[in-house]
Design a protein around this motif. Structure first.
Motif, PDB file in Angstrom:
ATOM      1  N   GLU A  36       1.054  -1.805  -0.218  1.00  0.00           N
ATOM      2  CA  GLU A  36       0.205   0.030  -0.440  1.00  0.00           C
ATOM      3  C   GLU A  36       0.516   0.614  -0.345  1.00  0.00           C
ATOM      4  O   GLU A  36       1.821   1.132   0.513  1.00  0.00           O
ATOM      5  N   LEU A  54      -5.344   9.984  -2.133  1.00  0.00           N
ATOM      6  CA  LEU A  54      -5.310   8.534  -2.715  1.00  0.00           C
ATOM      7  C   LEU A  54      -4.733   7.799  -1.584  1.00  0.00           C
ATOM      8  O   LEU A  54      -3.782   8.006  -1.589  1.00  0.00           O
ATOM      9  N   LYS A  55      -5.726   6.443  -1.716  1.00  0.00           N
ATOM     10  CA  LYS A  55      -4.704   5.404  -0.508  1.00  0.00           C
ATOM     11  C   LYS A  55      -4.499   4.191  -1.745  1.00  0.00           C
ATOM     12  O   LYS A  55      -5.878   3.500  -2.457  1.00  0.00           O
ATOM     13  N   CYS A  56      -3.755   3.764  -2.249  1.00  0.00           N
ATOM     14  CA  CYS A  56      -3.133   2.548  -3.200  1.00  0.00           C
ATOM     15  C   CYS A  56      -3.167   1.198  -2.656  1.00  0.00           C
ATOM     16  O   CYS A  56      -2.483   1.432  -1.424  1.00  0.00           O
ATOM     17  N   GLU A  69      -3.464  -2.424  -9.739  1.00  0.00           N
ATOM     18  CA  GLU A  69      -3.134  -1.396  -7.848  1.00  0.00           C
ATOM     19  C   GLU A  69      -4.394  -0.437  -8.494  1.00  0.00           C
ATOM     20  O   GLU A  69      -5.173   0.390  -9.210  1.00  0.00           O
ATOM     21  N   MET A  70      -5.317  -0.875  -7.184  1.00  0.00           N
ATOM     22  CA  MET A  70      -6.285  -0.266  -6.807  1.00  0.00           C
ATOM     23  C   MET A  70      -5.760   1.422  -5.749  1.00  0.00           C
ATOM     24  O   MET A  70      -6.004   1.515  -5.113  1.00  0.00           O
ATOM     25  N   CYS A  71      -6.935   2.016  -6.071  1.00  0.00           N
ATOM     26  CA  CYS A  71      -7.150   4.005  -5.312  1.00  0.00           C
ATOM     27  C   CYS A  71      -8.669   3.519  -4.949  1.00  0.00           C
ATOM     28  O   CYS A  71      -8.938   3.447  -5.652  1.00  0.00           O
ATOM     29  N   SER A  72      -8.207   4.295  -4.242  1.00  0.00           N
ATOM     30  CA  SER A  72      -9.701   4.733  -3.038  1.00  0.00           C
ATOM     31  C   SER A  72      -9.297   6.382  -2.262  1.00  0.00           C
ATOM     32  O   SER A  72      -8.308   6.799  -1.846  1.00  0.00           O
TER      33      SER A  72
END
Length: 300
Positions: free
Chosen positions: A252, A275-277, A286-289
């Protein structure tokens, strides 16, 4: 490395060419075949005997370099498979050790010997002088030079006969030139359009800002590298990211991203998002939210 085998603890023989593990060199009763992935993995440990091999290096050397995708679960399964096989073959010592949060190591206490097979003797050539210099096909031509010449057909027409005089091809050549010129023009025009669109499109730059609360912080912006190299702005972004008190685990990280497609209603203000990925290795995604809690909008 053809013909090279490795022996562990004077007992188990590893043959990379055949992808097998066995008891002794001449014992065919206890030969265990392993997959190509497991074979590459063991060979990597052999090359780094007694040294820790990180997970990133393993993923690259065993899967990425071969166009394959893998994750921690698959890696752990192959490690477990190797441990079971060598234990079945009689090595009770800890063969491969796990180094927490780093990787794996083939224990240096495991004795490792390199075995080399004698190469097979080459068969003598039938014609030493000719075979050493020329391939077989050329040797045959030298031995029978007359046979290699094709006879002239008896019915071959005379070249200067009026019946064989062809009309001029100038018109055909002109058509070819016009066609090639048209194709070249269309190709050049397509390249120019592509280059214009490419230069007009915004180019995103990514840079590393620093680390806060154990989280790496990156910036992605379309405003060029100047904002990344602007130390006061970077320090302000890091202070803002630190105020969110986020904890990063494993793969992360925190990402600050600007929005070049939507202009803010206040002229001269750039809108950045925090964002935090996380990295999903199994899918190379790579998922970011957005972060939970208060608004994570940064304006500068």
């Amino acid at each position: 490395m053809h013909g090279i085998k490795y022996r562990f603890n004077d007992l188990v023989v590893f043959d990379p060419d055949e992808a097998t593990l066995s008891l002794g060199e001449l014992n065919d009763d206890n030969v265990i075949a392993i997959s190509s992935v497991t074979c590459r993995l063991l060979l990597l440990f052999v090359e780094n005997h007694g040294e820790v091999v990180s997970r990133d290096v393993i993923f690259k050397r065993i899967w990425d370099d071969y166009g394959m995708i893998s994750g921690n679960n698959n890696l752990n399964q192959n490690i477990s498979k190797l441990r079971k096989i060598v234990k079945t073959l009689g090595i009770d010592d800890e063969f491969i050790s796990t180094v927490p949060k780093t990787g794996f190591v083939l224990n240096k206490e495991i004795k490792l010997d390199v075995l080399r097979e004698a190469e097979e003797n080459a068969q003598p050539a039938t014609s030493p002088l000719l075979d050493e210099i020329l391939p077989v096909s050329d040797v045959n031509k030298i031995k029978d030079p007359v046979g290699s010449i094709d006879p002239v057909p008896a019915t071959e027409p005379v070249l200067n006969s009026p019946k064989n005089i062809k009309p001029s091809n100038s018109l055909l050549n002109k058509k070819k030139i016009y066609l090639l010129s048209f194709i070249s023009f269309i190709t050049l025009a397509a390249v120019m359009v592509y280059l214009l669109n490419y230069r007009m499109a915004p180019v995103a730059h990514e840079g590393y800002l620093g680390m806060v609360n154990g989280c790496k912080v990156f910036l992605v912006t379309n405003q060029g590298e100047s904002i990344i190299n602007n130390k006061p702005v970077s320090e302000e972004m890091l202070r803002y990211a630190a105020s969110k008190q986020q904890v990063c685990r494993g793969d992360e990280y925190l990402l600050i991203r600007d929005d070049a497609l939507v202009q803010t209603y206040i002229p001269g203000v750039n809108r950045l998002f925090l964002l935090k990925c996380g990295i999903l290795r199994e899918h190379r995604i790579e998922m970011c939210s957005g972060l939970s809690g208060e608004s994570n909008l940064i304006s500068n």
